[in-house]
Design a protein around this motif. Structure first.
Motif, PDB file in Angstrom:
ATOM      1  N   CYS A 104       0.831  -1.204   0.000  1.00 12.72           N
ATOM      2  CA  CYS A 104       0.000   0.000   0.000  1.00 12.72           C
ATOM      3  C   CYS A 104       0.870   1.260   0.000  1.00 12.72           C
ATOM      4  CB  CYS A 104      -0.884   0.026   1.241  1.00 12.72           C
ATOM      5  SG  CYS A 104      -2.044  -1.351   1.378  1.00 12.72           S
ATOM      6  N   ARG A 105       0.343   2.274  -0.608  1.00 12.46           N
ATOM      7  CA  ARG A 105       0.981   3.588  -0.628  1.00 12.46           C
ATOM      8  C   ARG A 105       0.068   4.577   0.063  1.00 12.46           C
ATOM      9  NH1 ARG A 105       4.435   0.586  -2.014  1.00 12.46           N
ATOM     10  NH2 ARG A 105       5.684   0.651  -3.935  1.00 12.46           N
ATOM     11  N   ALA A 106       0.620   5.337   0.980  1.00 10.28           N
ATOM     12  CA  ALA A 106      -0.196   6.268   1.755  1.00 10.28           C
ATOM     13  C   ALA A 106      -0.953   7.239   0.851  1.00 10.28           C
ATOM     14  CB  ALA A 106       0.677   7.034   2.741  1.00 10.28           C
ATOM     15  N   ALA A 107      -0.350   7.635  -0.239  1.00  8.95           N
ATOM     16  CA  ALA A 107      -0.969   8.627  -1.117  1.00  8.95           C
ATOM     17  C   ALA A 107      -1.908   8.000  -2.139  1.00  8.95           C
ATOM     18  CB  ALA A 107       0.120   9.414  -1.841  1.00  8.95           C
ATOM     19  N   LEU A 108      -1.926   6.658  -2.201  1.00 10.70           N
ATOM     20  CA  LEU A 108      -2.684   6.002  -3.272  1.00 10.70           C
ATOM     21  C   LEU A 108      -3.749   5.037  -2.780  1.00 10.70           C
ATOM     22  CD1 LEU A 108       0.254   5.169  -5.718  1.00 10.70           C
ATOM     23  CD2 LEU A 108      -1.417   7.017  -5.936  1.00 10.70           C
ATOM     24  N   TRP A 109      -3.660   4.585  -1.542  1.00 10.04           N
ATOM     25  CA  TRP A 109      -4.496   3.461  -1.121  1.00 10.04           C
ATOM     26  C   TRP A 109      -5.984   3.717  -1.291  1.00 10.04           C
ATOM     27  CZ3 TRP A 109      -8.449   3.390   2.324  1.00 10.04           C
ATOM     28  CH2 TRP A 109      -8.559   4.484   3.192  1.00 10.04           C
ATOM     29  N   SER A 110      -6.398   4.959  -1.222  1.00 12.33           N
ATOM     30  CA  SER A 110      -7.834   5.250  -1.261  1.00 12.33           C
ATOM     31  C   SER A 110      -8.372   5.475  -2.673  1.00 12.33           C
ATOM     32  CB  SER A 110      -8.142   6.463  -0.388  1.00 12.33           C
ATOM     33  OG  SER A 110      -7.495   7.616  -0.891  1.00 12.33           O
ATOM     34  N   TYR A 111      -7.514   5.369  -3.667  1.00 17.99           N
ATOM     35  CA  TYR A 111      -7.952   5.593  -5.048  1.00 17.99           C
ATOM     36  C   TYR A 111      -8.308   4.257  -5.699  1.00 17.99           C
ATOM     37  CZ  TYR A 111      -6.367  10.390  -4.695  1.00 17.99           C
ATOM     38  OH  TYR A 111      -6.206  11.710  -4.317  1.00 17.99           O
ATOM     39  N   SER A 112      -9.536   4.096  -6.095  1.00 16.26           N
ATOM     40  CA  SER A 112      -9.974   2.837  -6.678  1.00 16.26           C
ATOM     41  C   SER A 112      -9.225   2.517  -7.970  1.00 16.26           C
ATOM     42  CB  SER A 112     -11.480   2.863  -6.937  1.00 16.26           C
ATOM     43  OG  SER A 112     -11.818   3.883  -7.858  1.00 16.26           O
ATOM     44  N   THR A 113      -8.808   3.527  -8.710  1.00 11.60           N
ATOM     45  CA  THR A 113      -8.121   3.300  -9.976  1.00 11.60           C
ATOM     46  C   THR A 113      -6.739   2.691  -9.792  1.00 11.60           C
ATOM     47  OG1 THR A 113      -7.400   5.598  -9.916  1.00 11.60           O
ATOM     48  CG2 THR A 113      -9.356   5.087 -11.237  1.00 11.60           C
ATOM     49  N   TRP A 114      -6.189   2.778  -8.585  1.00 14.98           N
ATOM     50  CA  TRP A 114      -4.848   2.228  -8.348  1.00 14.98           C
ATOM     51  C   TRP A 114      -4.871   0.705  -8.235  1.00 14.98           C
ATOM     52  CZ3 TRP A 114      -2.489   0.139  -3.692  1.00 14.98           C
ATOM     53  CH2 TRP A 114      -1.098   0.010  -3.790  1.00 14.98           C
ATOM     54  N   TYR A 115      -5.976   0.140  -7.802  1.00 16.08           N
ATOM     55  CA  TYR A 115      -6.042  -1.288  -7.555  1.00 16.08           C
ATOM     56  C   TYR A 115      -6.179  -2.088  -8.848  1.00 16.08           C
ATOM     57  CZ  TYR A 115      -6.282  -0.196  -2.634  1.00 16.08           C
ATOM     58  OH  TYR A 115      -5.974   0.256  -1.383  1.00 16.08           O
ATOM     59  N   VAL A 116      -5.674  -3.315  -8.791  1.00 17.59           N
ATOM     60  CA  VAL A 116      -5.636  -4.160  -9.981  1.00 17.59           C
ATOM     61  C   VAL A 116      -6.740  -5.206  -9.973  1.00 17.59           C
ATOM     62  CG1 VAL A 116      -4.193  -5.754 -11.298  1.00 17.59           C
ATOM     63  CG2 VAL A 116      -3.146  -3.806 -10.137  1.00 17.59           C
ATOM     64  N   TYR A 117      -7.007  -5.755  -8.810  1.00 18.78           N
ATOM     65  CA  TYR A 117      -7.963  -6.857  -8.705  1.00 18.78           C
ATOM     66  C   TYR A 117      -9.144  -6.439  -7.837  1.00 18.78           C
ATOM     67  CZ  TYR A 117      -3.699  -9.218 -10.136  1.00 18.78           C
ATOM     68  OH  TYR A 117      -2.553  -9.577 -10.788  1.00 18.78           O
ATOM     69  N   TRP A 118     -10.326  -6.904  -8.228  1.00 17.43           N
ATOM     70  CA  TRP A 118     -11.557  -6.546  -7.529  1.00 17.43           C
ATOM     71  C   TRP A 118     -12.467  -7.747  -7.341  1.00 17.43           C
ATOM     72  CZ3 TRP A 118     -12.729  -1.851  -5.469  1.00 17.43           C
ATOM     73  CH2 TRP A 118     -11.884  -0.790  -5.822  1.00 17.43           C
ATOM     74  N   GLY A 119     -13.198  -7.720  -6.232  1.00 22.91           N
ATOM     75  CA  GLY A 119     -14.254  -8.691  -6.021  1.00 22.91           C
ATOM     76  C   GLY A 119     -15.572  -8.151  -6.558  1.00 22.91           C
ATOM     77  N   GLN A 120     -16.627  -8.955  -6.389  1.00 27.33           N
ATOM     78  CA  GLN A 120     -17.933  -8.586  -6.923  1.00 27.33           C
ATOM     79  C   GLN A 120     -18.768  -7.766  -5.950  1.00 27.33           C
ATOM     80  OE1 GLN A 120     -18.932  -9.193 -10.174  1.00 27.33           O
ATOM     81  NE2 GLN A 120     -16.736  -9.647 -10.249  1.00 27.33           N
ATOM     82  N   GLY A 121     -18.389  -7.736  -4.707  1.00 31.62           N
ATOM     83  CA  GLY A 121     -19.077  -6.904  -3.733  1.00 31.62           C
ATOM     84  C   GLY A 121     -20.056  -7.652  -2.863  1.00 31.62           C
ATOM     85  N   THR A 122     -20.321  -7.087  -1.698  1.00 34.89           N
ATOM     86  CA  THR A 122     -21.322  -7.607  -0.778  1.00 34.89           C
ATOM     87  C   THR A 122     -22.072  -6.409  -0.196  1.00 34.89           C
ATOM     88  OG1 THR A 122     -21.685  -9.057   1.138  1.00 34.89           O
ATOM     89  CG2 THR A 122     -19.717  -7.659   1.208  1.00 34.89           C
ATOM     90  N   GLN A 123     -23.397  -6.533  -0.134  1.00 32.27           N
ATOM     91  CA  GLN A 123     -24.232  -5.400   0.268  1.00 32.27           C
ATOM     92  C   GLN A 123     -24.329  -5.295   1.787  1.00 32.27           C
ATOM     93  OE1 GLN A 123     -25.794  -3.011  -1.659  1.00 32.27           O
ATOM     94  NE2 GLN A 123     -26.451  -2.043   0.265  1.00 32.27           N
ATOM     95  N   VAL A 124     -24.163  -4.072   2.274  1.00 33.04           N
ATOM     96  CA  VAL A 124     -24.365  -3.766   3.688  1.00 33.04           C
ATOM     97  C   VAL A 124     -25.472  -2.715   3.775  1.00 33.04           C
ATOM     98  CG1 VAL A 124     -23.359  -2.715   5.742  1.00 33.04           C
ATOM     99  CG2 VAL A 124     -22.018  -4.327   4.373  1.00 33.04           C
ATOM    100  N   THR A 125     -26.499  -3.026   4.550  1.00 36.45           N
ATOM    101  CA  THR A 125     -27.612  -2.100   4.734  1.00 36.45           C
ATOM    102  C   THR A 125     -27.804  -1.848   6.221  1.00 36.45           C
ATOM    103  OG1 THR A 125     -28.705  -2.925   2.735  1.00 36.45           O
ATOM    104  CG2 THR A 125     -30.044  -1.659   4.286  1.00 36.45           C
ATOM    105  N   VAL A 126     -27.741  -0.586   6.612  1.00 34.10           N
ATOM    106  CA  VAL A 126     -27.895  -0.205   8.002  1.00 34.10           C
ATOM    107  C   VAL A 126     -29.152   0.645   8.132  1.00 34.10           C
ATOM    108  CG1 VAL A 126     -26.841   0.883   9.998  1.00 34.10           C
ATOM    109  CG2 VAL A 126     -25.393  -0.194   8.255  1.00 34.10           C
ATOM    110  N   SER A 127     -30.069   0.176   8.939  1.00 32.80           N
ATOM    111  CA  SER A 127     -31.321   0.903   9.126  1.00 32.80           C
ATOM    112  C   SER A 127     -31.268   1.705  10.414  1.00 32.80           C
ATOM    113  CB  SER A 127     -32.496  -0.069   9.153  1.00 32.80           C
ATOM    114  OG  SER A 127     -32.324  -1.029  10.179  1.00 32.80           O
ATOM    115  N   SER A 128     -31.828   2.904  10.350  1.00 38.94           N
ATOM    116  CA  SER A 128     -31.788   3.790  11.526  1.00 38.94           C
ATOM    117  C   SER A 128     -33.067   3.673  12.325  1.00 38.94           C
ATOM    118  CB  SER A 128     -31.591   5.229  11.066  1.00 38.94           C
ATOM    119  OG  SER A 128     -32.610   5.600  10.161  1.00 38.94           O
TER     120      SER A 128
END
Length: 128
Positions: A104-128
């Protein structure tokens, strides 16, 4: 290639907790930096947290989750985790796991374009 599969999402009330998992397979040595991102409808994908397996296992967090979320990894199981506590309605999103083959790079870790591999995602729903 590295394959990433997320799990652990679901619906929870505000104040509750969830733990997300991301199982990596394939050339897992190419996952020196692993991160969690989230994307709510109409919003851009944003970095939540990242962890490096080099340089002492540095961790990085977005300010919005500091003190509530904890990222960790079990290299023996090739699995990344995100423990989410004190969940808020604004945490509702699709959560994605991502990896890069360098640490990880401190200046890059939060940029989605920097990453090479991705998963399909999992949904999180928080109700108030």
């Amino acid at each position: 290639q590295v394959q990433l599969v997320e799990s652990g999402g679901g619906s929870v009330q505000a104040g509750g907790s969830l733990r997300l998992s991301c199982a990596a397979s394939g050339y897992t040595y190419r996952s020196a930096c692993m991160g969690w991102f989230r994307q709510a409808p109409g919003n851009e994908r944003e970095g939540v947290a990242a962890i490096s397996t080099v340089g002492g296992g540095s961790t990085y967090y977005d300010d919005s989750v500091k003190g509530r979320f904890t990222i960790s990894r079990d290299d023996a199981k090739n699995t990344l985790y995100l423990q989410m506590n004190s969940l808020k309605a604004e945490d509702t999103a699709m959560y994605y796991c991502a990896a890069h083959y360098v640490g990880c790079r401190a200046a890059l870790w939060s940029y989605s374009t920097w990453y090479v591999y991705w998963g399909q995602g999992t949904q999180v729903t928080v109700s108030s």
